[in-house]
Design an enzyme around this catalytic site. Structure first.
Site, PDB file in Angstrom:
ATOM      1  N   ASP A   1       0.861  -1.172   0.000  1.00 56.56           N
ATOM      2  CA  ASP A   1       0.000   0.000   0.000  1.00 56.56           C
ATOM      3  C   ASP A   1       0.909   1.237   0.000  1.00 56.56           C
ATOM      4  O   ASP A   1       2.074   1.153   0.381  1.00 56.56           O
ATOM      5  CB  ASP A   1      -0.879  -0.022   1.251  1.00 56.56           C
ATOM      6  CG  ASP A   1      -1.799   1.180   1.340  1.00 56.56           C
ATOM      7  OD1 ASP A   1      -2.387   1.529   0.303  1.00 56.56           O
ATOM      8  OD2 ASP A   1      -1.906   1.760   2.426  1.00 56.56           O
TER       9      ASP A   1
ATOM     10  N   ASP B   1      -6.805  -2.352   4.095  1.00 54.71           N
ATOM     11  CA  ASP B   1      -5.892  -3.402   3.643  1.00 54.71           C
ATOM     12  C   ASP B   1      -6.233  -4.766   4.232  1.00 54.71           C
ATOM     13  O   ASP B   1      -5.691  -5.783   3.787  1.00 54.71           O
ATOM     14  CB  ASP B   1      -4.448  -3.052   4.037  1.00 54.71           C
ATOM     15  CG  ASP B   1      -3.963  -1.766   3.394  1.00 54.71           C
ATOM     16  OD1 ASP B   1      -4.293  -1.548   2.218  1.00 54.71           O
ATOM     17  OD2 ASP B   1      -3.273  -0.978   4.072  1.00 54.71           O
TER      18      ASP B   1
ATOM     19  N   ASP C   1      -1.159  -1.064   6.104  1.00 59.36           N
ATOM     20  CA  ASP C   1      -1.295  -0.581   7.483  1.00 59.36           C
ATOM     21  C   ASP C   1      -2.699  -0.104   7.820  1.00 59.36           C
ATOM     22  O   ASP C   1      -2.945   0.312   8.951  1.00 59.36           O
ATOM     23  CB  ASP C   1      -0.311   0.568   7.743  1.00 59.36           C
ATOM     24  CG  ASP C   1      -0.762   1.859   7.082  1.00 59.36           C
ATOM     25  OD1 ASP C   1      -1.452   1.794   6.041  1.00 59.36           O
ATOM     26  OD2 ASP C   1      -0.452   2.941   7.614  1.00 59.36           O
TER      27      ASP C   1
END
Length: 788
Positions: A477, A680, A676
């Site tokens: 990410d 996700d 994080d």
């Protein structure tokens, strides 16, 4: 639509059969509005009056539920919730996820207790039961070991008591352990036989059962054993071996169950994102807090500043900024006004909203994310399957050798042939019992977890390590993983006869009263430069465009191109500069003074200092690195180009990230996902290995198999080294768990007897089993010294 236009009818307009009527005469019945049961009316009947009507209840529990939300039950909406909950909880086997049942029980394949697909806060019944059995087994194992081996440490308890009394005492200590504590092992062993799937439970049940039955015969019928089996006229027993095996296996099982229970923390954390209560607006305009489970589609709800949005809904009144980072992963709140959609679990930042519920229960986006995490969680096979695969060969081989030994001794052995045949077959099963097998995986994982923690890598489960060694693709990410996750002021570009500090001072004055992260970045940037920030008046936020107000006598506007067009200021003169800033991954905002473009301020989420080096190291490890982010394509590509990332997927939502992971896995790739945020979590759970940054959301941490404590991407390189070393260590442990036993099997079968007259004694068998355990533990401890 205003709150008073709520579509539900008032309580007074409802007339339900069996309840909501004037009090019936004694002997009549009414329907409990909570559970729907028929209630007999009498002097002792539980009742409540609401809206001028009387309702009757089957129990104090139903009456308490009614008291918590009388409007809901009086309006008949309980029937809708009842249908919603009808699907109920389902249970599955952690070892065999294809097994799904509507009620708890045992897995028909391996006999393990089924676990709920969606975990609850209730403790695991199996963990509670196995923990109790473990402590009781350990309590019996300690005196048994002292009885049999005490003289090695200066405690000749056996000599003090006498052999016969000692043997009877061993029998009394071992019997409840074998017949009660080890019962689950025998049940699973039996299931493995009936289902033709030999595994570690087959060996354990055969070994423990054989050791106990052999000892039982040796205790009460010692005369049937030949002289070679006696030492000083006494026959050795295996009571301590059977009990120690049971205790050690329970230790391993409790460690595994505790780890498995923690894998449900991700789902529990997701469930906690939705509030437990929702503020319902009634048709008369009054409001009260109702339990979330009582909210139905069409309900009108109030969301105050700082509250979590309870369900998916449409805004019918009010304006606010909503933090949707749990969905997008981006830190910037989104402006919401009448007609906009809001998602359950997101955070309302400043304004007050009236919303109409459009999706509740399992239909909400949050529930669907929970479902994805639960589905990915149950689809994994534990690394203990490696032991089971070996056992599929090892178990039939050992049983075959035992049977062969029995037949050979029976037909060609010396007299008494039958006794020799039974003793040799039992000896083979005893020496082959892998007491170290249950420890082979947990002891390596426990040691690796300690070593990983020292290196900033937290390990949640064994399969994450097994899979990490084979990963070829890493998805990361952007926000909070590659970047700091907190916007900062990067550029101030004056475009008129005005200084940088003056442009920034005007922008900061306008943004000082805002809670928006971009606003905070501008104000903090001004303060860092020592600029005095004035107070703006006539402040107004223009949804989707920016903000306007007065600073002193000047009219100031801050926003995008659409904002500049709205106030009549031309942004054309600054578009080239703005595009250049955007190409560097920054968010550019125009500043206009008295209708004239004055400058640009740019804000960006800085890339972590360690990210570029980490990406290079990952490429050297042979990993393909892909960025998947909810951010826009232009910003994402700018960041990827700067870091040398191989591919980019921008503008993806949680289901998009998970779908991307599934797509790569379907193409044959072994995928690790690092992230994080709450958004996700589904992708982290679906990937072969989920890697959470420890500075991120709890849900991300709980969904991942590995967590990097400092949020440092270089930890992935260390995790990969540790994974390879641990998997190698586990395979070595499995080898040690079998090799001593396999070496002893031919001796136990009696191959040395014709030449040397040598039969395996109980001491040699016990030593072989102990040595295998000692070897496994010593080998696992080497992981503490591995260089990462």
């Amino acid at each position: 639509m205003a709150p008073h236009e709520h579509s539900h009818h008032g309580v007074a307009s409802h007339d339900h059969s069996g309840h909501g009527q004037p009090r019936p005469d004694a002997g009549e019945t009414a329907t409990d509005p909570v559970c729907g049961m028929s209630v007999a009316i009498g002097p002792e009947a539980r009742s409540r009056t609401s809206g001028g009507k009387t309702f009757y209840f089957c129990s104090d529990g139903c009456r308490s539920k009614f008291d918590a939300d009388p409007w809901f039950y009086a309006s008949g909406n309980a029937a809708k919730v009842g249908k919603r909950e009808a699907a109920g909880t389902q249970w599955t086997c952690p070892m065999h996820p294809q097994i799904v049942r509507d009620e708890p029980g045992d897995c028909p394949i391996c006999g393990m207790a089924l676990e709920p697909i969606l975990p609850s806060d209730e403790p695991s019944d199996e963990l509670t039961d196995f923990t109790r059995r473990m402590w009781i087994s350990a309590a019996a194992a300690i005196p048994l070991v002292i009885l049999t081996m005490g003289e090695l440490v200066g405690l000749p308890v056996r000599d003090w008591l006498g052999h016969q009394i000692a043997v009877y005492l061993e029998f009394l200590l071992a019997t409840p352990i074998v017949l009660w504590a080890a019962l689950p092992f025998f049940q699973r062993g039996w299931n493995s036989i009936t289902n033709r799937s030999p595994n570690m439970w087959t060996l354990i049940s055969l070994g423990v059962g054989s050791a106990y039955v052999y000892s039982l015969v040796a205790t009460f019928l010692p005369g049937i054993f030949p002289e070679q089996y006696r030492m000083g006229g006494m026959v050795g027993t295996y009571y301590e071996a059977s009990v120690v095996i049971v205790a050690l296996i329970f230790v391993g099982q409790v460690l595994e169950l505790r780890a498995r229970e923690r894998t449900g923390d991700a789902i529990r954390a997701l469930m906690d994102l939705a509030p437990k209560m929702a503020r319902r607006i009634l048709p008369d305009g009054s409001e009260y807090d109702a339990p979330l489970e009582n909210v139905v589609e069409g309900d009108l709800l109030r969301v105050r500043p700082g509250d979590s949005v309870p369900v998916d809904a449409e805004v019918v009144e009010g304006r606010s900024s909503v933090d949707e980072s749990m969905i997008t992963g981006e830190p910037l709140p989104v402006e919401k006004t009448e007609g906009d959609r809001v998602t359950g679990g997101t955070i309302n930042k400043n304004g007050t909203l009236a919303i109409r519920a459009s999706a509740v229960g399992s239909d909400t986006v949050l529930s669907q994310i929970i479902g994805m995490v639960a589905g990915a969680r149950q689809s994994r096979a534990p690394i203990q399957g490696l032991a089971d695969r070996v056992s599929q060969i090892f178990v039939p081989t050992v049983v075959g050798i035992a049977l062969l030994a029995f037949l050979v001794w029976l037909f060609v052995g010396p007299s008494p042939a039958f006794v020799f045949a039974i003793a040799s077959a039992v000896s083979v099963l005893i020496i082959a019992c892998p007491c170290a097998l249950g420890l082979a995986t947990p002891i390596s994982i426990t040691t690796a977890a300690g070593r990983g923690a020292q290196a900033g890598v937290l390990i949640k489960d064994a399969e994450a390590l097994e899979r990490m060694a084979r990963v070829d693709t890493l998805i990361v990410d952007k926000t909070g993983t590659l970047t700091e996750g907190k916007p900062k002021l990067t550029d101030v570009v004056p475009l008129a006869d005005i200084s940088e500090d003056e442009v920034l001072a005007l922008a900061a004055a306008l943004e000082r009263g805002s809670e928006h992260p971009l606003a905070e970045a501008i104000v903090e940037g001004a303060e860092a430069r020592g600029i005095t920030v004035d107070k703006a008046t006539e402040f107004d936020a223009v949804t989707g465009k920016g903000v306007v107000g007065k600073v002193g006598s000047r009219s100031v506007a801050l926003g995008n191109t659409a904002m500049m067009q709205e106030i009549g200021g031309a942004a054309k003169g600054g578009e080239a500069e703005a595009d250049q800033l955007r190409a560097d991954g920054k968010t550019a905002m125009f500043v206009a003074v008295d209708g004239t473009l004055a400058g640009i301020v740019a804000v960006a989420d800085p890339i972590k200092a360690t990210t570029a080096g980490a990406i290079r190291d990952l490429h050297e490890q042979g990993l393909r690195v892909i960025m998947a982010t909810g951010d826009n394509q232009r910003t994402a590509e700018a960041v990827a180009a700067r870091l040398g990332i191989d591919d980019v997927r921008a503008g993806v939502l949680p289901e998009g990230k998970k779908a991307f992971v599934d797509e790569l896995r379907a193409a044959g790739h072994s995928v690790a996902m690092a992230g994080d945020g709450v958004n996700d979590a589904p992708a982290l759970a679906a990937a072969d290995v989920g890697i959470a940054m420890g500075t991120g959301a709890d849900v991300a941490v709980e969904s991942a198999g590995l967590t990097l404590l400092g949020g440092d991407l270089t930890g992935i390189v260390r995790a990969r080294k540790l994974a390879r070393a641990t998997l190698r260590n586990i395979k070595q442990n499995l080898f040690f768990a079998f090799v001593y036993n396999m070496a002893g099997v031919p001796i136990a079968a009696g191959v040395l007897y014709p030449v040397f007259g040598l039969l395996l004694s109980p001491m040699i068998a016990a030593a072989a089993m102990s040595l295998s355990s000692v070897s496994v533990i010593a080998n696992a401890l080497r992981l503490r010294r591995i260089e990462l």
